[in-house]
Design a protein around this motif. Structure first.
Motif, PDB file in Angstrom:
ATOM      1  N   ARG A  58      29.628  -1.877  13.013  1.00  0.00           N
ATOM      2  CA  ARG A  58      30.126  -0.689  14.133  1.00  0.00           C
ATOM      3  C   ARG A  58      31.308  -0.189  13.759  1.00  0.00           C
ATOM      4  N   GLU A  59      32.205  -0.871  13.338  1.00  0.00           N
ATOM      5  CA  GLU A  59      33.585  -0.532  13.054  1.00  0.00           C
ATOM      6  C   GLU A  59      33.606   0.595  11.845  1.00  0.00           C
ATOM      7  N   SER A  60      32.631   0.145  10.792  1.00  0.00           N
ATOM      8  CA  SER A  60      32.618   1.005   9.564  1.00  0.00           C
ATOM      9  C   SER A  60      31.621   2.468  10.010  1.00  0.00           C
ATOM     10  N   TYR A  61      30.649   2.084  10.777  1.00  0.00           N
ATOM     11  CA  TYR A  61      29.967   3.547  10.908  1.00  0.00           C
ATOM     12  C   TYR A  61      30.881   4.407  11.993  1.00  0.00           C
ATOM     13  N   LEU A  62      31.519   3.850  12.596  1.00  0.00           N
ATOM     14  CA  LEU A  62      32.741   4.621  13.514  1.00  0.00           C
ATOM     15  C   LEU A  62      33.606   5.363  12.657  1.00  0.00           C
ATOM     16  N   LYS A  63      33.920   4.672  11.749  1.00  0.00           N
ATOM     17  CA  LYS A  63      35.076   5.412  10.746  1.00  0.00           C
ATOM     18  C   LYS A  63      34.037   6.631   9.875  1.00  0.00           C
ATOM     19  N   ALA A  64      33.130   6.082   9.763  1.00  0.00           N
ATOM     20  CA  ALA A  64      32.222   7.433   8.920  1.00  0.00           C
ATOM     21  C   ALA A  64      31.750   8.359   9.724  1.00  0.00           C
ATOM     22  N   LEU A  65      31.494   8.359  11.065  1.00  0.00           N
ATOM     23  CA  LEU A  65      31.334   9.450  12.033  1.00  0.00           C
ATOM     24  C   LEU A  65      32.616  10.213  12.237  1.00  0.00           C
ATOM     25  N   LYS A  66      33.733   9.543  12.020  1.00  0.00           N
ATOM     26  CA  LYS A  66      34.900  10.240  12.318  1.00  0.00           C
ATOM     27  C   LYS A  66      35.455  11.078  11.090  1.00  0.00           C
ATOM     28  N   ILE A  67      35.040  10.568   9.818  1.00  0.00           N
ATOM     29  CA  ILE A  67      35.692  11.190   8.594  1.00  0.00           C
ATOM     30  C   ILE A  67      34.377  12.052   8.050  1.00  0.00           C
ATOM     31  N   GLY A  68      33.164  11.773   8.474  1.00  0.00           N
ATOM     32  CA  GLY A  68      32.257  12.421   8.063  1.00  0.00           C
ATOM     33  C   GLY A  68      31.605  11.734   6.786  1.00  0.00           C
TER      34      GLY A  68
ATOM     35  N   LEU B  29      32.940  -6.905  20.351  1.00  0.00           N
ATOM     36  CA  LEU B  29      31.706  -6.121  20.914  1.00  0.00           C
ATOM     37  C   LEU B  29      32.035  -4.972  21.821  1.00  0.00           C
ATOM     38  N   GLU B  30      32.776  -5.439  22.763  1.00  0.00           N
ATOM     39  CA  GLU B  30      33.042  -4.505  23.862  1.00  0.00           C
ATOM     40  C   GLU B  30      33.981  -3.058  23.604  1.00  0.00           C
ATOM     41  N   GLN B  31      34.863  -3.474  22.564  1.00  0.00           N
ATOM     42  CA  GLN B  31      35.782  -2.415  22.349  1.00  0.00           C
ATOM     43  C   GLN B  31      35.232  -1.644  21.323  1.00  0.00           C
ATOM     44  N   THR B  32      34.326  -2.091  20.457  1.00  0.00           N
ATOM     45  CA  THR B  32      33.599  -1.143  19.613  1.00  0.00           C
ATOM     46  C   THR B  32      32.409  -0.275  20.337  1.00  0.00           C
ATOM     47  N   HIS B  33      31.910  -0.897  21.246  1.00  0.00           N
ATOM     48  CA  HIS B  33      30.911  -0.197  22.259  1.00  0.00           C
ATOM     49  C   HIS B  33      31.823   0.906  22.725  1.00  0.00           C
ATOM     50  N   THR B  34      32.922   0.531  23.321  1.00  0.00           N
ATOM     51  CA  THR B  34      33.819   1.605  24.050  1.00  0.00           C
ATOM     52  C   THR B  34      34.176   2.742  23.150  1.00  0.00           C
ATOM     53  N   ASN B  35      34.598   2.545  21.808  1.00  0.00           N
ATOM     54  CA  ASN B  35      34.810   3.458  21.130  1.00  0.00           C
ATOM     55  C   ASN B  35      33.756   4.296  20.425  1.00  0.00           C
ATOM     56  N   ILE B  36      32.693   3.591  20.394  1.00  0.00           N
ATOM     57  CA  ILE B  36      31.504   4.429  19.945  1.00  0.00           C
ATOM     58  C   ILE B  36      30.889   5.444  20.736  1.00  0.00           C
ATOM     59  N   GLU B  37      30.982   4.879  22.201  1.00  0.00           N
ATOM     60  CA  GLU B  37      30.569   5.678  23.388  1.00  0.00           C
ATOM     61  C   GLU B  37      31.461   6.933  23.698  1.00  0.00           C
ATOM     62  N   ARG B  38      33.127   6.669  23.299  1.00  0.00           N
ATOM     63  CA  ARG B  38      33.869   7.886  23.537  1.00  0.00           C
ATOM     64  C   ARG B  38      33.629   8.872  22.660  1.00  0.00           C
ATOM     65  N   LEU B  39      33.478   8.380  21.273  1.00  0.00           N
ATOM     66  CA  LEU B  39      33.340   9.467  20.073  1.00  0.00           C
ATOM     67  C   LEU B  39      32.181  10.280  20.441  1.00  0.00           C
TER      68      LEU B  39
END
Length: 141
Positions: free
Chosen positions: A50-60, A82-92
């Motif tokens: 989740r953290e790694s894909y979030l970073k990838a989504l942000k930087i492309g 798990l909650e933190q990564t869920h929230t961060n992905i949902e916001r993005l």
């Protein structure tokens, strides 16, 4: 593409439900008689993805796997991550529009999350762990 966002968030919620449902002792359980890590170590992989894909989504672009979960036997910490990564992905997902590159990362994240659902089902059956209601509805377990 709204459906893709919805399915990603649904998968994240299901994972969160599973880890909220199990007790602390379950984190150390394995599947006996086969190569297996623990249910807690499964959480390490899920949080890291989740953290790694979030970073990838942000930087492309993919920037490698990294995980901030430091203790795979700590239920409170796992649930918080798990909650933190869920929230961060949902916001993005609320902030970005989905192009082809973004959709590839989202499909990869969805596939990864759901693949772990399959594994966690096997862990639960092998260790006689009950499922949260959301899993019984989604997967008929």
């Amino acid at each position: 593409m709204d459906m893709l966002k919805q399915r990603v968030l649904q998968a994240l919620s299901l994972t969160n439900d599973f880890y909220n449902h199990i007790n602390d002792g379950c984190l150390r359980l394995k599947i006996s008689d086969v190569p297996s890590n623990t249910i807690g170590e499964q959480a390490y992989c899920i949080v890291g993805a989740r953290e790694s894909y979030l970073k990838a989504l942000k930087i492309g672009q993919w920037a490698g796997f990294d995980c901030s979960l430091v203790d795979s036997n700590n239920k409170t910490l796992i649930n918080r991550k798990l909650e933190q990564t869920h929230t961060n992905i949902e916001r993005l997902l609320q902030e970005i529009s989905i192009d082809e590159n973004i959709s590839i990362f989202l499909f990869d994240l969805l596939e990864h999350e759901v693949q772990h659902h399959g594994q966690l089902i096997r862990y639960a059956y092998a260790n006689k762990i009950t499922f949260p209601k959301s899993w019984s509805i989604r997967y008929t377990v």
